[in-house]
Design a protein around this motif. Structure first.
Motif, mmCIF file in Angstrom:
data_model
loop_
_atom_site.group_PDB
_atom_site.id
_atom_site.type_symbol
_atom_site.label_atom_id
_atom_site.label_comp_id
_atom_site.label_asym_id
_atom_site.label_seq_id
_atom_site.Cartn_x
_atom_site.Cartn_y
_atom_site.Cartn_z
ATOM 1 N N SER A 133 0.862 -1.173 0.000
ATOM 2 C CA SER A 133 0.000 0.000 0.000
ATOM 3 C C SER A 133 0.905 1.232 0.000
ATOM 4 O O SER A 133 2.117 1.106 -0.079
ATOM 5 C CB SER A 133 -0.906 0.005 1.230
ATOM 6 N N SER A 134 0.311 2.406 0.089
ATOM 7 C CA SER A 134 1.071 3.642 0.014
ATOM 8 C C SER A 134 1.080 4.336 1.367
ATOM 9 O O SER A 134 0.264 4.031 2.235
ATOM 10 C CB SER A 134 0.438 4.537 -1.035
ATOM 11 N N LYS A 135 2.001 5.300 1.514
ATOM 12 C CA LYS A 135 2.011 6.132 2.729
ATOM 13 C C LYS A 135 0.886 7.167 2.666
ATOM 14 O O LYS A 135 0.638 7.867 3.640
ATOM 15 C CB LYS A 135 3.351 6.878 2.838
ATOM 16 N N LEU A 136 0.265 7.283 1.496
ATOM 17 C CA LEU A 136 -0.757 8.313 1.317
ATOM 18 C C LEU A 136 -2.151 7.707 1.548
ATOM 19 O O LEU A 136 -2.615 6.884 0.758
ATOM 20 C CB LEU A 136 -0.637 8.877 -0.110
ATOM 21 N N ALA A 137 -2.789 8.127 2.645
ATOM 22 C CA ALA A 137 -4.075 7.534 3.024
ATOM 23 C C ALA A 137 -5.130 7.730 1.927
ATOM 24 O O ALA A 137 -5.901 6.812 1.619
ATOM 25 C CB ALA A 137 -4.552 8.140 4.343
ATOM 26 N N SER A 138 -5.138 8.920 1.299
ATOM 27 C CA SER A 138 -6.171 9.179 0.285
ATOM 28 C C SER A 138 -6.020 8.214 -0.899
ATOM 29 O O SER A 138 -7.029 7.806 -1.497
ATOM 30 C CB SER A 138 -6.093 10.630 -0.196
ATOM 31 N N LEU A 139 -4.786 7.829 -1.218
ATOM 32 C CA LEU A 139 -4.557 6.867 -2.299
ATOM 33 C C LEU A 139 -5.005 5.459 -1.885
ATOM 34 O O LEU A 139 -5.724 4.777 -2.633
ATOM 35 C CB LEU A 139 -3.072 6.883 -2.711
ATOM 36 N N ASN A 140 -4.610 5.039 -0.671
ATOM 37 C CA ASN A 140 -5.042 3.711 -0.180
ATOM 38 C C ASN A 140 -6.563 3.612 -0.143
ATOM 39 O O ASN A 140 -7.142 2.587 -0.523
ATOM 40 C CB ASN A 140 -4.496 3.451 1.221
ATOM 41 N N ASP A 141 -7.193 4.674 0.346
ATOM 42 C CA ASP A 141 -8.658 4.666 0.480
ATOM 43 C C ASP A 141 -9.326 4.524 -0.889
ATOM 44 O O ASP A 141 -10.299 3.793 -1.056
ATOM 45 C CB ASP A 141 -9.151 5.956 1.162
ATOM 46 N N TRP A 142 -8.769 5.258 -1.874
ATOM 47 C CA TRP A 142 -9.351 5.195 -3.221
ATOM 48 C C TRP A 142 -9.157 3.801 -3.836
ATOM 49 O O TRP A 142 -10.098 3.220 -4.388
ATOM 50 C CB TRP A 142 -8.715 6.277 -4.108
ATOM 51 N N VAL A 143 -7.963 3.235 -3.686
ATOM 52 C CA VAL A 143 -7.703 1.891 -4.208
ATOM 53 C C VAL A 143 -8.655 0.886 -3.552
ATOM 54 O O VAL A 143 -9.251 0.029 -4.235
ATOM 55 C CB VAL A 143 -6.218 1.488 -4.001
ATOM 56 N N ASP A 158 3.846 15.177 -3.029
ATOM 57 C CA ASP A 158 2.879 16.186 -3.502
ATOM 58 C C ASP A 158 1.568 16.107 -2.713
ATOM 59 O O ASP A 158 0.932 17.118 -2.449
ATOM 60 C CB ASP A 158 2.527 15.962 -4.983
ATOM 61 N N GLY A 159 1.158 14.889 -2.397
ATOM 62 C CA GLY A 159 -0.118 14.687 -1.702
ATOM 63 C C GLY A 159 -1.321 14.744 -2.636
ATOM 64 O O GLY A 159 -2.457 14.549 -2.208
ATOM 65 N N SER A 160 -1.097 15.034 -3.934
ATOM 66 C CA SER A 160 -2.236 15.095 -4.857
ATOM 67 C C SER A 160 -1.889 14.356 -6.140
ATOM 68 O O SER A 160 -0.716 14.226 -6.491
ATOM 69 C CB SER A 160 -2.589 16.545 -5.167
ATOM 70 N N PHE A 161 -2.913 13.892 -6.848
ATOM 71 C CA PHE A 161 -2.695 13.130 -8.077
ATOM 72 C C PHE A 161 -4.013 13.054 -8.837
ATOM 73 O O PHE A 161 -5.091 13.197 -8.244
ATOM 74 C CB PHE A 161 -2.172 11.720 -7.755
ATOM 75 N N VAL A 162 -3.930 12.836 -10.142
ATOM 76 C CA VAL A 162 -5.125 12.628 -10.966
ATOM 77 C C VAL A 162 -5.510 11.151 -10.865
ATOM 78 O O VAL A 162 -4.654 10.275 -10.966
ATOM 79 C CB VAL A 162 -4.842 13.037 -12.431
ATOM 80 N N ARG A 163 -6.796 10.901 -10.617
ATOM 81 C CA ARG A 163 -7.273 9.524 -10.474
ATOM 82 C C ARG A 163 -7.809 9.014 -11.799
ATOM 83 O O ARG A 163 -8.692 9.626 -12.390
ATOM 84 C CB ARG A 163 -8.422 9.485 -9.455
ATOM 85 N N GLY A 164 -7.300 7.876 -12.256
ATOM 86 C CA GLY A 164 -7.799 7.283 -13.499
ATOM 87 C C GLY A 164 -8.209 5.844 -13.256
ATOM 88 O O GLY A 164 -7.412 5.055 -12.750
ATOM 89 N N LEU A 165 -9.427 5.522 -13.604
ATOM 90 C CA LEU A 165 -9.895 4.142 -13.443
ATOM 91 C C LEU A 165 -10.234 3.588 -14.815
ATOM 92 O O LEU A 165 -10.989 4.212 -15.577
ATOM 93 C CB LEU A 165 -11.133 4.103 -12.529
ATOM 94 N N HIS A 166 -9.642 2.439 -15.123
ATOM 95 C CA HIS A 166 -9.843 1.837 -16.442
ATOM 96 C C HIS A 166 -10.137 0.350 -16.322
ATOM 97 O O HIS A 166 -9.455 -0.366 -15.585
ATOM 98 C CB HIS A 166 -8.579 2.016 -17.312
ATOM 99 N N SER A 167 -11.161 -0.102 -17.036
ATOM 100 C CA SER A 167 -11.393 -1.537 -17.181
ATOM 101 C C SER A 167 -11.705 -1.826 -18.640
ATOM 102 O O SER A 167 -12.430 -1.061 -19.283
ATOM 103 C CB SER A 167 -12.564 -2.001 -16.309
ATOM 104 N N ILE A 168 -11.144 -2.928 -19.142
ATOM 105 C CA ILE A 168 -11.460 -3.288 -20.524
ATOM 106 C C ILE A 168 -12.901 -3.792 -20.627
ATOM 107 O O ILE A 168 -13.471 -3.850 -21.711
ATOM 108 C CB ILE A 168 -10.475 -4.346 -21.087
ATOM 109 N N LEU A 210 5.521 7.075 -7.361
ATOM 110 C CA LEU A 210 4.763 6.944 -6.103
ATOM 111 C C LEU A 210 5.377 7.827 -5.019
ATOM 112 O O LEU A 210 4.652 8.503 -4.274
ATOM 113 C CB LEU A 210 4.717 5.477 -5.652
ATOM 114 N N ALA A 211 6.722 7.857 -4.964
ATOM 115 C CA ALA A 211 7.391 8.701 -3.961
ATOM 116 C C ALA A 211 7.020 10.173 -4.176
ATOM 117 O O ALA A 211 6.761 10.904 -3.220
ATOM 118 C CB ALA A 211 8.906 8.507 -4.039
ATOM 119 N N ARG A 212 6.963 10.607 -5.439
ATOM 120 C CA ARG A 212 6.606 12.004 -5.695
ATOM 121 C C ARG A 212 5.142 12.275 -5.340
ATOM 122 O O ARG A 212 4.807 13.328 -4.790
ATOM 123 C CB ARG A 212 6.864 12.367 -7.167
ATOM 124 N N ILE A 213 4.279 11.322 -5.647
ATOM 125 C CA ILE A 213 2.857 11.483 -5.315
ATOM 126 C C ILE A 213 2.689 11.625 -3.799
ATOM 127 O O ILE A 213 1.919 12.459 -3.314
ATOM 128 C CB ILE A 213 2.050 10.285 -5.866
#
Ligand code: TSX
Ligand code: MN
Length: 582
Positions: A2-12, A162-172, A156-159
């Motif tokens: 998982s990541s050190k960033l809670a908002s990323l873990n929560d979204w995943v 920064d604490g922020s990132f664009v969220r992209g969800l993709h499924s075929i 991931l280290a930069r994210i």
């Protein structure tokens, strides 16, 4: 993991809850990880190995035959207000779009692995770069994102910093054209894509993030995210000027980005350096100039038409570590496409025995994916955290008549009008009628994440005290004579036009003023060794006043289509030119 960033873990976690994958894999971008994914795809048929002698570590992917290109009619910009998306986009209310997408995503990854791809668009250490995370169930997407972006642990280290990132969800999904959407939520910095595994629909860092979401973000932050190549032109004195250029599809952007100067220029010491072939992010610097980065790390280029004649640099980078999508193959397992000067296809892009009565060997939109660093003309300056200073912006289009080979805009406002009025004639590569003029402002029609009227106003806003803006030019490599023959040789000889532009930037070349813009006189352009008929050159560098009067009327109608959001300054500039032509 998982990541050190809670908002990323929560979204995943919330995406996994919705899509129900069998496993979750956080991508670190390592060679070992890539090797395991390639093994997996060779085993499941997603990839075929190409000839290891001639093309080491090259693979072929055959997409679903109904999933071969971007799908503009299924691409939406979901802002709270429809007018913010503008007439240049399809719009859906964010709530409705989320409802549609959640229904499609429900349980869609059962039996599949969910990959979490942290990526950085631009050099990892650049303040101009921006990050995102793409979640996908396609290992082919992972392999492509690894080439096209800075992907994995450093991103991931930069994210996390920064604490922020664009969220992209993709499924075929089911790859069903009737259950396919590419949704953008610029207000949430989010992308949701379902039902396609192809290029711009699935590699979310590229068109979805680096153009649609980034253009929206750039407007709020005071920079520009553009559909432009970036090329460095080094003169015999060793000075390099950088040029950013926008062209609609089928105008040879990648070829121009990798141009090889004519023999005489090479002898005199001119060099051309490739920074990028598709996307350009430009920020005003402390000195008032615009500084640009290429947010991508690779080329996702159209293969057909790429040859030793049209683009030798591209051919030199495609014999190792490349992924080919929907090309044909020779009997000994080498990639093959239309335009190639050697080899014979044995199988077409669908794996059928090649038969030219059935169709081309390669799909017209067949692609290569390859690291930028494999291009012989790639420059280290492309990795510079500060970006490169832009001396000239070029707008181009495919016009058989009217538009001269080159002209210079008088000032920034005039240049923005030239960009907004950009148009190109349709080719057989696109569906629909051939030879019809379509407006494609700044080549951004499919990619602007907001209303074109607001976009033009944002462009105009860069002209402020202290700004040292690039000169703006329009070019047209595609003028034809009465017999339908191309009048300008194009390709490497475009160097002659680039030289004139840069000499205008440094005050070393002449021009004549016309209402349309400033044109070189025949003597201002180096045509040595071309054997160009002087009458043809004269024709390439002249203005048909009656034709331009009509063109200006069409441009006026087009600008009115964006209603009250069209900047008054742009309308006034157009009216001024129309009056001068009258
Ligand atoms: O990429 C092209 N460029 C830019 C090159 C740096 N193309 C290919 C467009 C399709 C993707 C061009 N096609 C260019 C060009 O400048 N110009 C033309 C038109 C043209 C085509 C063939 C010839 C000349 C011009 N051949 C001969 O004159 C022999
Ligand atoms: Mn493009």
């Amino acid at each position: 993991m998982s990541s050190k960033l809670a908002s990323l873990n929560d979204w995943v976690a919330s995406v996994a809850q919705l899509t129900q994958p069998d496993a979750i894999h956080w991508c670190d971008g390592s060679d070992a990880e890539n090797a395991r994914l390639v093994e997996l795809m060779l085993a499941n048929g997603d990839l075929l190995k190409l000839n290891g002698q001639t093309h080491p570590d090259c693979y072929l992917h055959r997409s679903s035959p109904t999933d071969v290109a971007r799908v503009e009619h299924l691409t939406f910009v979901c802002t709270s207000q429809p007018a913010d998306a503008g007439p240049n986009n399809n719009w859906m209310a964010p709530d409705e779009a989320h409802g549609e997408m959640d229904a499609l995503y429900k349980g869609c990854m059962r039996g599949r692995t969910m990959y979490v791809i942290p990526y950085c668009m631009g050099p990892i250490d650049s303040p101009l770069s921006r990050c995102g995370v793409e979640i996908t169930d396609s290992p082919y997407v992972v392999a492509n994102m690894r080439i096209m972006t800075r992907m994995g642990a450093p991103a991931l280290a930069r994210i996390e910093r920064d604490g922020s990132f664009v969220r992209g969800l993709h499924s075929i999904g089911e790859l069903d054209p009737d259950r396919r959407f590419i949704m953008h939520f610029p207000e949430e910095l989010m992308i949701q894509s379902y039902g396609s595994g192809y290029g711009g629909n699935a590699l979310l860092g590229k068109k979805c993030h680096a153009l649609r979401i980034a253009s929206y973000q750039a407007r709020t932050e005071g920079w520009l995210a553009e559909h432009m190549l970036i090329v460095g032109i080094e003169n015999p004195q060793g000075e390099t000027h950088y040029v950013a250029a926008a062209f609609p599809s089928a105008c040879g952007k990648t070829n121009l980005a990798m141009l090889i100067p004519p023999e005489g220029y090479r002898r005199d010491g001119w060099k051309v350096w490739t920074v990028g072939d598709d996307i350009c992010w430009m920020h005003p610097g402390a000195d008032g100039r615009l500084y640009a980065i290429n947010p991508e790390a690779g080329y996702f280029g159209v293969a057909p038409g790429t040859s030793e004649k049209t683009n030798p640099n591209a051919m030199a980078m495609l014999n190792r570590d490349a992924i080919f999508t929907n090309v044909g193959v020779t009997a000994d397992g080498q990639p093959w496409w239309e335009g190639m000067t050697s080899g014979t296809p044995a199988q077409d892009w669908q794996g059928r025995p090649y038969d030219k009565a059935v169709g081309p060997a390669a799909h017209p939109n067949a692609r290569f994916t390859v690291s930028a660093k494999q291009c012989p003309s790639y420059t280290d300056k492309a990795e510079d955290a500060q970006g490169v200073p832009i001396s000239a912006i070029v707008f181009g289009g495919r016009r058989a008549s009217l538009v001269p080979l080159v002209f210079e805009a008088r000032d920034w406002t005039h240049g923005v009008l030239v960009g907004a009025a950009m148009a190109s004639e349709t080719t057989a590569a696109a569906t629909g009628a051939v030879g019809v003029v379509r407006r494609d402002s700044m080549a951004m029609k499919p990619f602007a994440g907001y209303n074109f009227g607001d976009y033009f106003a944002h462009w105009l806003s860069f002209d402020k005290p202290g700004a040292k803006l690039p000169k703006i030019f329009q070019v047209n490599w595609f003028r034809k004579d009465a017999k339908g023959k191309f009048m300008w040789p194009g390709f490497g000889d475009n160097m002659r036009v680039l030289e004139w532009m840069l000499k205008r930037v440094t005050g070393q070349a002449g021009a004549v003023e016309t209402p349309v813009g400033n044109l070189p006189e025949p003597g201002d352009l180096n045509t040595e060794g071309l054997g160009l008929d002087p009458a043809v050159l004269q024709e390439l560098l002249s203005i048909d006043r009656a034709g331009w009067k009509e063109e200006m009327a069409h441009i006026g109608e087009y600008l009115d289509g964006f209603g009250e959001r069209t900047p008054a300054a742009l309308k006034a500039e157009r009216a001024k030119i129309a009056a001068q032509l009258a």
